[in-house]
Design an enzyme around this catalytic site. Structure first.
Site: not given
Length: 317
Positions: A154-156
């Site tokens: 998952l993106d930051k």
């Protein structure tokens, strides 16, 4: 962090159908994955000339690839809080907080999910001999790359459900589920604008943006990889909408690119939209997978985060 350099050479054999260079390399070598082919430091030569990874091949073509790969040494175990949704001997499922990086990268060597996993499970959890193609969030694991248990990403600034393999066997099982698209992945997002249709299907090809390597973009079929996103407007506000999204593939930034491509960038997305003074409104709401232990279908949910509730209560919307 250290760097490993490598070079491979291949001569194209008989082809049964049209084949891209990157697909041929992925099918005929375990040295590098497609993600490495996308790096600006990777040089691809076809018959002695620099060529794109999307080039169509013919029998007898000679491929030469020079590349470098980063891998991590001496990662620090850190006692970081993880919101655990589920844990057994084969996997861990967490509700990842927004702002937490999944695995170390340039500028983020501490405070990641991987650092927390090293503390939780010890140094025996630091290596993998798995080699697989990068698919969406699916981690590209090379022999000397240390990304403990990471099956998908998952993106930051994306929060929500994240599954982590605890053994090599479960990593192999879970990775196959993501690669074969047998998982179910549901998100919620707040998107800008007024939707003319309550629901829609977005089926395009995506590739890295030719003008900005940090971005991805919709592209022609022969230049990228298939991405499928379905959306449903849960509630329309004056200038925004709360949207439920299911992705059937999982390309990098898929939801963000697709929603921006139809004129509805996500609130807080400064890469594919304009800065609006708030944080990214994208959350991995639910994940359905098969247990690597017994094959049972499992469903994990993360509730709507407080940042969504606070934003939607604003009187200005």
């Amino acid at each position: 962090m250290a760097i490993r350099y490598g070079k491979i050479e291949l001569t194209v054999g008989p082809l049964q159908e049209k084949t891209r260079l990157d697909a041929y390399v992925a099918a005929n070598t375990t040295s590098i994955g497609r993600s490495t082919l996308s790096l600006p430091t990777t040089e691809i030569l076809l018959n002695g000339k620099i060529e794109k990874k999307s080039k169509q091949l013919k029998q007898g073509d000679v491929i030469s690839i020079s590349y470098s790969q980063e891998f991590f040494e001496g990662l620090k175990a850190q006692d970081l809080p993880l919101h655990v949704l589920y844990e057994d001997r084969d996997m861990l499922v967490i509700d990842k907080e927004q702002g937490m990086v999944v695995h170390p990268a340039n500028g983020n060597y501490e405070g990641t999910v991987v650092n927390a996993l090293l503390h939780r499970y010890g140094s025996s959890f630091t290596t993998s001999d798995e080699k697989q193609e990068e698919e969406e969030e699916v981690a590209d694991l090379q022999t000397e790359t240390i990304r403990p248990g990471i099956v998908h990403r998952l993106d930051k600034d994306t929060s929500g459900v994240l599954v982590i393999a605890r053994t090599r066997e479960s990593h192999r099982n879970l990775s196959a589920q993501f690669k074969e698209h047998t998982t179910e992945k549901w998100y919620i997002a707040i998107a800008k604008g007024v939707f003319s249709q309550k629901q829609g299907k977005l089926i395009t090809h995506l590739s890295r943006d030719k003008h900005d390597r940090k971005k991805f973009a919709v592209c022609a079929e022969n230049e990228g990889r298939l991405a499928e996103t379905h959306y449903f407007v849960l509630k329309q506000y004056r200038d925004f909408a709360l949207v439920r999204i299911r992705i059937f593939t999982g390309r990098t930034h898929q939801i963000r690119v697709h929603m921006a491509s139809i004129g509805h960038p996500l609130v807080g997305d400064i890469i594919y939209g304009k800065s609006d003074g708030t944080t990214l409104m994208l959350h991995a709401l639910m994940l359905k997978i098969d247990s690597p232990t017994n094959g049972e279908r499992l469903c994990f949910r993360s509730p709507m985060p407080q940042r969504f509730r606070s934003f939607l209560r604003k009187p200005t919307i």
